[in-house]
Write a protein that holds these residues in place. Structure first.
Motif, PDB file in Angstrom:
ATOM      1  N   PHE A  89       0.840  -1.192   0.000  1.00  0.00           N
ATOM      2  CA  PHE A  89       0.000   0.000   0.000  1.00  0.00           C
ATOM      3  C   PHE A  89       0.876   1.243   0.000  1.00  0.00           C
ATOM      4  N   LEU A 104      -3.714  10.289   7.034  1.00  0.00           N
ATOM      5  CA  LEU A 104      -2.989   9.420   6.118  1.00  0.00           C
ATOM      6  C   LEU A 104      -4.013   8.731   5.221  1.00  0.00           C
ATOM      7  N   ILE A 105      -3.938   8.990   3.911  1.00  0.00           N
ATOM      8  CA  ILE A 105      -4.860   8.403   2.950  1.00  0.00           C
ATOM      9  C   ILE A 105      -4.126   7.326   2.161  1.00  0.00           C
ATOM     10  N   PHE A 106      -4.701   6.120   2.103  1.00  0.00           N
ATOM     11  CA  PHE A 106      -4.058   4.979   1.471  1.00  0.00           C
ATOM     12  C   PHE A 106      -4.559   4.753   0.050  1.00  0.00           C
ATOM     13  N   GLY A 107      -3.678   4.197  -0.775  1.00  0.00           N
ATOM     14  CA  GLY A 107      -4.089   3.674  -2.057  1.00  0.00           C
ATOM     15  C   GLY A 107      -4.808   2.349  -1.874  1.00  0.00           C
ATOM     16  N   ALA A 108      -5.333   1.795  -2.969  1.00  0.00           N
ATOM     17  CA  ALA A 108      -6.150   0.576  -2.889  1.00  0.00           C
ATOM     18  C   ALA A 108      -5.318  -0.695  -2.748  1.00  0.00           C
ATOM     19  N   GLY A 109      -4.015  -0.600  -2.946  1.00  0.00           N
ATOM     20  CA  GLY A 109      -3.158  -1.761  -2.739  1.00  0.00           C
ATOM     21  C   GLY A 109      -2.763  -2.458  -4.035  1.00  0.00           C
TER      22      GLY A 109
ATOM     23  N   TYR B  35      -8.951   1.970  10.952  1.00  0.00           N
ATOM     24  CA  TYR B  35      -9.162   1.832   9.515  1.00  0.00           C
ATOM     25  C   TYR B  35     -10.045   0.616   9.250  1.00  0.00           C
ATOM     26  N   GLN B  37     -10.639  -2.201   6.056  1.00  0.00           N
ATOM     27  CA  GLN B  37     -10.019  -2.677   4.825  1.00  0.00           C
ATOM     28  C   GLN B  37     -11.023  -3.492   4.034  1.00  0.00           C
ATOM     29  N   GLY B  40     -10.536  -3.666  -2.967  1.00  0.00           N
ATOM     30  CA  GLY B  40     -10.687  -2.591  -3.943  1.00  0.00           C
ATOM     31  C   GLY B  40     -10.639  -1.201  -3.368  1.00  0.00           C
ATOM     32  N   HIS B  41     -10.648  -1.104  -2.047  1.00  0.00           N
ATOM     33  CA  HIS B  41     -10.629   0.216  -1.404  1.00  0.00           C
ATOM     34  C   HIS B  41      -9.388   0.448  -0.561  1.00  0.00           C
ATOM     35  N   GLY B  42      -8.590  -0.555  -0.388  1.00  0.00           N
ATOM     36  CA  GLY B  42      -7.435  -0.372   0.472  1.00  0.00           C
ATOM     37  C   GLY B  42      -7.859  -0.143   1.912  1.00  0.00           C
ATOM     38  N   LEU B  43      -7.148   0.743   2.571  1.00  0.00           N
ATOM     39  CA  LEU B  43      -7.434   1.084   3.970  1.00  0.00           C
ATOM     40  C   LEU B  43      -8.092   2.459   4.006  1.00  0.00           C
ATOM     41  N   LEU B  45      -9.717   5.442   6.503  1.00  0.00           N
ATOM     42  CA  LEU B  45      -9.687   5.933   7.869  1.00  0.00           C
ATOM     43  C   LEU B  45     -11.110   6.187   8.373  1.00  0.00           C
TER      44      LEU B  45
END
Lengths: 116, 113
Positions: A89, A104-109, B35, B37, B40-43, B45
């Motif tokens: 990620f 903290l904003i995450f990408g989809a992986g 978070y 999970q 398709g959306h990841g993590l 918040l």
């Protein structure tokens, strides 16, 4: 709005090859960009990070590059090994608009598979 | 044991029930995060906390409530669980906020039936 896009969603490589994962972010005020590795059944773990005042950072087989103008950053893994197989990620730290705290904003992986 | 622990690891609950996910850290980190999970959306918040008694919304706070009466604990409550809240929930902590390393727990897999 605040957004981090990550590509590809899956990546398959042969052992010894390189792997590259790319992310773009929307907020030009973002100033911290970590990469996390998540193994099956575990929580994500930080593997490398970079701050906005640096263009590149390397740690053994892992490197991260940042292009602030284009608002994108990439993870490079060289000489991949089967134990590198995991979900990766990217993330970007978004400063608050008024008051509050960084988010903290995450990408989809990206699911990386390294084949022996 | 030092670290960040979540409980339970797995939970099945019925629609409409209240459920609380627990998170405990032993580092005395100021910041804690929740978070979810989803494929398709990841993590994403849900809520975060900068210190005891200071909490704020994240990207997807609707349907969730948090509290932080003690630095080491940050429980997440689903007041009336819905099927869309079926997910894997991760708690994390960091020493100085979102610009430093966050340490994640093992996760709680919640299924709402």
């Amino acid at each position: 709005g605040e957004n981090v896009e990550q590509h590809p969603s899956t990546l398959s490589v042969q052992e010894g090859d390189s792997a590259v994962i790319k992310c773009t972010y929307s907020d030009s005020a973002s100033n911290y960009f970590p990469w996390y590795k998540q193994e099956l059944g575990k929580g994500p773990q930080l593997i490398i990070d970079i701050r906005s005042n640096v263009g590149e950072k390397k740690d053994q087989r892992i490197a991260v590059t940042l292009n602030k103008t284009a608002k994108h950053f990439s993870l490079h893994i060289t000489e991949t090994q089967p134990e590198d197989s995991a979900v990766y990620f990217c993330a970007a730290s978004i400063p608050p608009r008024s008051g509050g705290y960084n988010k903290l904003i995450f990408g989809a992986g990206t699911r990386l598979a390294v084949h022996p | 044991d030092a670290g960040i622990t979540q409980s339970p690891r797995y939970k099945i609950t019925e629609t409409g029930r209240q459920v609380t996910l627990m998170c405990h850290q032993t580092w005395s980190h100021s910041y804690m995060f929740w978070y979810r999970q989803d494929l398709g959306h990841g993590l994403r918040l849900i809520y975060y906390s900068a210190a005891a008694d200071i909490t704020d919304k994240g990207e997807v706070p609707d349907g969730y409530v948090v509290s932080r009466s003690k630095t080491e604990n940050f429980p997440l409550t689903l007041e009336s669980a819905t099927r869309s809240q079926t997910s894997v929930y991760f708690c994390a902590s960091s020493d100085t906020g979102s610009n430093t390393e966050a340490f994640f727990g093992q996760g709680t897999r919640l299924t709402v039936v």
